[in-house]
Design a protein around this motif. Structure first.
Motif, PDB file in Angstrom:
ATOM      1  N   LEU A   1      -3.345 -52.822   0.312  1.00  0.00           N
ATOM      2  CA  LEU A   1      -4.584 -52.303   0.896  1.00  0.00           C
ATOM      3  C   LEU A   1      -4.370 -50.898   1.456  1.00  0.00           C
ATOM      4  CD1 LEU A   1      -7.503 -52.539   1.843  1.00  0.00           C
ATOM      5  CD2 LEU A   1      -6.690 -53.860   3.819  1.00  0.00           C
ATOM      6  N   ALA A   2      -3.283 -50.703   2.183  1.00  0.00           N
ATOM      7  CA  ALA A   2      -2.987 -49.385   2.749  1.00  0.00           C
ATOM      8  C   ALA A   2      -2.786 -48.348   1.646  1.00  0.00           C
ATOM      9  CB  ALA A   2      -1.749 -49.461   3.634  1.00  0.00           C
ATOM     10  N   GLN A   3      -2.115 -48.745   0.571  1.00  0.00           N
ATOM     11  CA  GLN A   3      -1.889 -47.831  -0.550  1.00  0.00           C
ATOM     12  C   GLN A   3      -3.206 -47.405  -1.172  1.00  0.00           C
ATOM     13  OE1 GLN A   3       0.325 -49.509  -3.819  1.00  0.00           O
ATOM     14  NE2 GLN A   3       0.757 -47.524  -4.732  1.00  0.00           N
ATOM     15  N   GLN A   4      -4.114 -48.367  -1.336  1.00  0.00           N
ATOM     16  CA  GLN A   4      -5.402 -48.025  -1.934  1.00  0.00           C
ATOM     17  C   GLN A   4      -6.242 -47.157  -1.001  1.00  0.00           C
ATOM     18  OE1 GLN A   4      -7.572 -50.712  -4.305  1.00  0.00           O
ATOM     19  NE2 GLN A   4      -5.813 -51.943  -4.873  1.00  0.00           N
ATOM     20  N   LEU A   5      -6.064 -47.327   0.295  1.00  0.00           N
ATOM     21  CA  LEU A   5      -6.749 -46.474   1.261  1.00  0.00           C
ATOM     22  C   LEU A   5      -6.096 -45.105   1.373  1.00  0.00           C
ATOM     23  CD1 LEU A   5      -7.279 -49.146   4.052  1.00  0.00           C
ATOM     24  CD2 LEU A   5      -9.120 -47.907   2.892  1.00  0.00           C
ATOM     25  N   GLY A   6      -4.824 -45.018   0.974  1.00  0.00           N
ATOM     26  CA  GLY A   6      -4.108 -43.763   1.057  1.00  0.00           C
ATOM     27  C   GLY A   6      -3.629 -43.420   2.449  1.00  0.00           C
ATOM     28  N   VAL A   7      -3.344 -44.458   3.252  1.00  0.00           N
ATOM     29  CA  VAL A   7      -2.887 -44.233   4.630  1.00  0.00           C
ATOM     30  C   VAL A   7      -1.640 -45.059   4.891  1.00  0.00           C
ATOM     31  CG1 VAL A   7      -5.220 -43.744   5.481  1.00  0.00           C
ATOM     32  CG2 VAL A   7      -4.356 -46.105   5.526  1.00  0.00           C
ATOM     33  N   PRO A   8      -0.841 -44.692   5.892  1.00  0.00           N
ATOM     34  CA  PRO A   8       0.319 -45.518   6.248  1.00  0.00           C
ATOM     35  C   PRO A   8      -0.113 -46.829   6.879  1.00  0.00           C
ATOM     36  CG  PRO A   8       0.078 -43.695   7.791  1.00  0.00           C
ATOM     37  CD  PRO A   8      -0.926 -43.463   6.698  1.00  0.00           C
ATOM     38  N   VAL A   9       0.769 -47.826   6.785  1.00  0.00           N
ATOM     39  CA  VAL A   9       0.493 -49.131   7.386  1.00  0.00           C
ATOM     40  C   VAL A   9       1.379 -49.321   8.606  1.00  0.00           C
ATOM     41  CG1 VAL A   9       2.155 -50.350   5.915  1.00  0.00           C
ATOM     42  CG2 VAL A   9       0.235 -51.607   6.908  1.00  0.00           C
ATOM     43  N   GLU A  10       0.823 -49.945   9.620  1.00  0.00           N
ATOM     44  CA  GLU A  10       1.564 -50.248  10.852  1.00  0.00           C
ATOM     45  C   GLU A  10       1.382 -51.734  11.147  1.00  0.00           C
ATOM     46  OE1 GLU A  10       0.292 -49.336  15.279  1.00  0.00           O
ATOM     47  OE2 GLU A  10       1.192 -47.550  14.369  1.00  0.00           O
ATOM     48  N   PHE A  11       2.491 -52.463  11.290  1.00  0.00           N
ATOM     49  CA  PHE A  11       2.420 -53.909  11.463  1.00  0.00           C
ATOM     50  C   PHE A  11       2.586 -54.313  12.925  1.00  0.00           C
ATOM     51  CE2 PHE A  11       4.002 -53.649   7.008  1.00  0.00           C
ATOM     52  CZ  PHE A  11       2.906 -54.266   6.404  1.00  0.00           C
ATOM     53  N   LEU A  12       1.738 -55.238  13.349  1.00  0.00           N
ATOM     54  CA  LEU A  12       1.946 -55.972  14.594  1.00  0.00           C
ATOM     55  C   LEU A  12       2.420 -57.352  14.177  1.00  0.00           C
ATOM     56  CD1 LEU A  12       1.620 -56.335  17.706  1.00  0.00           C
ATOM     57  CD2 LEU A  12      -0.687 -57.205  17.222  1.00  0.00           C
ATOM     58  N   VAL A  13       3.678 -57.670  14.450  1.00  0.00           N
ATOM     59  CA  VAL A  13       4.278 -58.919  13.988  1.00  0.00           C
ATOM     60  C   VAL A  13       4.347 -59.888  15.163  1.00  0.00           C
ATOM     61  CG1 VAL A  13       6.251 -59.945  12.805  1.00  0.00           C
ATOM     62  CG2 VAL A  13       5.627 -57.570  12.339  1.00  0.00           C
ATOM     63  N   VAL A  14       3.674 -61.028  15.035  1.00  0.00           N
ATOM     64  CA  VAL A  14       3.534 -61.976  16.142  1.00  0.00           C
ATOM     65  C   VAL A  14       3.956 -63.377  15.692  1.00  0.00           C
ATOM     66  CG1 VAL A  14       1.704 -60.667  17.304  1.00  0.00           C
ATOM     67  CG2 VAL A  14       1.094 -62.357  15.562  1.00  0.00           C
ATOM     68  N   PRO A  15       4.320 -64.264  16.646  1.00  0.00           N
ATOM     69  CA  PRO A  15       4.848 -65.578  16.273  1.00  0.00           C
ATOM     70  C   PRO A  15       3.797 -66.659  16.045  1.00  0.00           C
ATOM     71  CG  PRO A  15       5.068 -65.257  18.625  1.00  0.00           C
ATOM     72  CD  PRO A  15       4.536 -63.968  18.078  1.00  0.00           C
ATOM     73  N   ASN A  16       2.520 -66.352  16.261  1.00  0.00           N
ATOM     74  CA  ASN A  16       1.500 -67.357  15.958  1.00  0.00           C
ATOM     75  C   ASN A  16       0.163 -66.687  15.675  1.00  0.00           C
ATOM     76  OD1 ASN A  16      -0.239 -67.394  18.499  1.00  0.00           O
ATOM     77  ND2 ASN A  16       1.759 -67.862  19.401  1.00  0.00           N
ATOM     78  N   SER A  17      -0.696 -67.410  14.966  1.00  0.00           N
ATOM     79  CA  SER A  17      -1.966 -66.829  14.532  1.00  0.00           C
ATOM     80  C   SER A  17      -2.963 -66.699  15.671  1.00  0.00           C
ATOM     81  CB  SER A  17      -2.570 -67.661  13.397  1.00  0.00           C
ATOM     82  OG  SER A  17      -2.737 -69.013  13.791  1.00  0.00           O
ATOM     83  N   GLY A  18      -2.735 -67.415  16.782  1.00  0.00           N
ATOM     84  CA  GLY A  18      -3.579 -67.218  17.952  1.00  0.00           C
ATOM     85  C   GLY A  18      -3.454 -65.806  18.491  1.00  0.00           C
ATOM     86  N   LEU A  19      -2.230 -65.284  18.508  1.00  0.00           N
ATOM     87  CA  LEU A  19      -2.015 -63.909  18.971  1.00  0.00           C
ATOM     88  C   LEU A  19      -2.607 -62.902  17.994  1.00  0.00           C
ATOM     89  CD1 LEU A  19       1.657 -64.192  20.301  1.00  0.00           C
ATOM     90  CD2 LEU A  19      -0.454 -64.057  21.642  1.00  0.00           C
ATOM     91  N   ALA A  20      -2.548 -63.208  16.695  1.00  0.00           N
ATOM     92  CA  ALA A  20      -3.182 -62.331  15.712  1.00  0.00           C
ATOM     93  C   ALA A  20      -4.697 -62.317  15.900  1.00  0.00           C
ATOM     94  CB  ALA A  20      -2.830 -62.787  14.298  1.00  0.00           C
TER      95      ALA A  20
END
Length: 270
Positions: free
Chosen positions: A75-94
């Motif tokens: 998705l980021a590649q198609q948008l042409g922008v860098p991607v930044e990840f927030l990595v969390v241990p459960n989907s509630g936090l996401a």
């Protein structure tokens, strides 16, 4: 922005852009403002000790790898922008991060509670929630989990723990903060059953001698792409992207790469 116009045309059809289904420069600007206002794509990723169709894993440097990571990178590649990840241990936090706008997009199992907090696009995968049980528990069936004094654990603030809580009539479920913590509770005899999606459980069964996955399940749902509420152009854009990723084989390739060649991609959205 590579391929952005093609995706936006599809997004405009989904959203009924300009009342005619025809994308305009204004539509493109609105989608970009809603989706990548910071100039980068901020994505929520949920990790666990083992890969699944939903969970990513982290390498020694803390970088995530998995199906959702591959989709986010595309998705980021198609948008042409860098991607930044927030990595969390459960989907509630996401979910929390998506609702607050800390991130622009995430992937998570769908349920009615989450629909009040974020907006969902299409599913990329369908899951069944069930239980992994220890050998010491003596549990063989789904029904036997719901007995007094059976200690059930799930992941806090997730669709699975909410569904398990609704289905259990004779016992209760304890919330853990991560898959790691829940598996450790089984290993140390502090829990008898762990509620999670069936596709995620085999690696943990392999690590715990005598444990098994019971037949049947208590919930079927999809894992979908999600954005913050009230961003209709962003939602239309990512929805079109994910449908294209399913049709083009990108989701299939991501599942294969993660080690799930026999697990089907979710069907196209109706």
């Amino acid at each position: 922005m590579k391929h952005a116009l093609g995706i936006l045309l599809a997004a405009a059809l989904l959203a009924g852009a300009a009342g005619s289904g025809v994308a305009t420069a204004k539509d493109e600007t609105s989608a970009m403002n809603e989706l990548i206002a910071t100039g980068r794509l901020r994505v929520g990723i949920v990790f666990a000790p083992a890969l699944s169709a939903f969970f990513a894993v982290k390498d020694a440097d803390g970088r995530p790898h998995g199906v959702t990571v591959d989709l986010a990178n595309e998705l980021a590649q198609q948008l042409g922008v860098p991607v930044e990840f927030l990595v969390v241990p459960n989907s509630g936090l996401a979910t929390d991060a998506t609702q607050s706008g800390t991130i622009d997009v995430s992937f998570m199992p769908v349920d009615e509670e989450r629909k009040k907090r974020v907006d969902f696009g299409p599913n990329y995968f369908l899951i069944e929630s069930t239980y992994m049980v220890t050998g010491a528990s003596g549990i063989k069936t789904l029904a036997e989990v719901d007995r007094p004094n059976v200690r059930v654990v799930g992941i806090a603030n997730t669709t699975t723990i909410r569904a398990a809580g609704r289905s259990l009539k004779n016992t209760t479920i304890t919330a853990s903060t991560s898959v790691d913590e829940a598996v450790e509770m089984l290993r140390t005899g502090k829990a008898d059953a762990f509620a999670l999606s069936r596709d995620s459980l085999p690696p943990f069964v392999a690590q715990l001698p005598g444990s098994r996955i019971v037949d049947g399940g208590f919930q079927q749902t999809g894992i979908a792409i999600a954005v913050p509420k009230n961003r209709p152009n962003a939602l239309a854009y990512v929805s079109a992207f994910l449908e294209q990723a399913k049709a083009s084989g990108s989701v299939r390739r991501a599942l294969d790469k993660a080690g799930f060649p026999n697990d089907p991609v979710a069907p196209p959205a109706p």
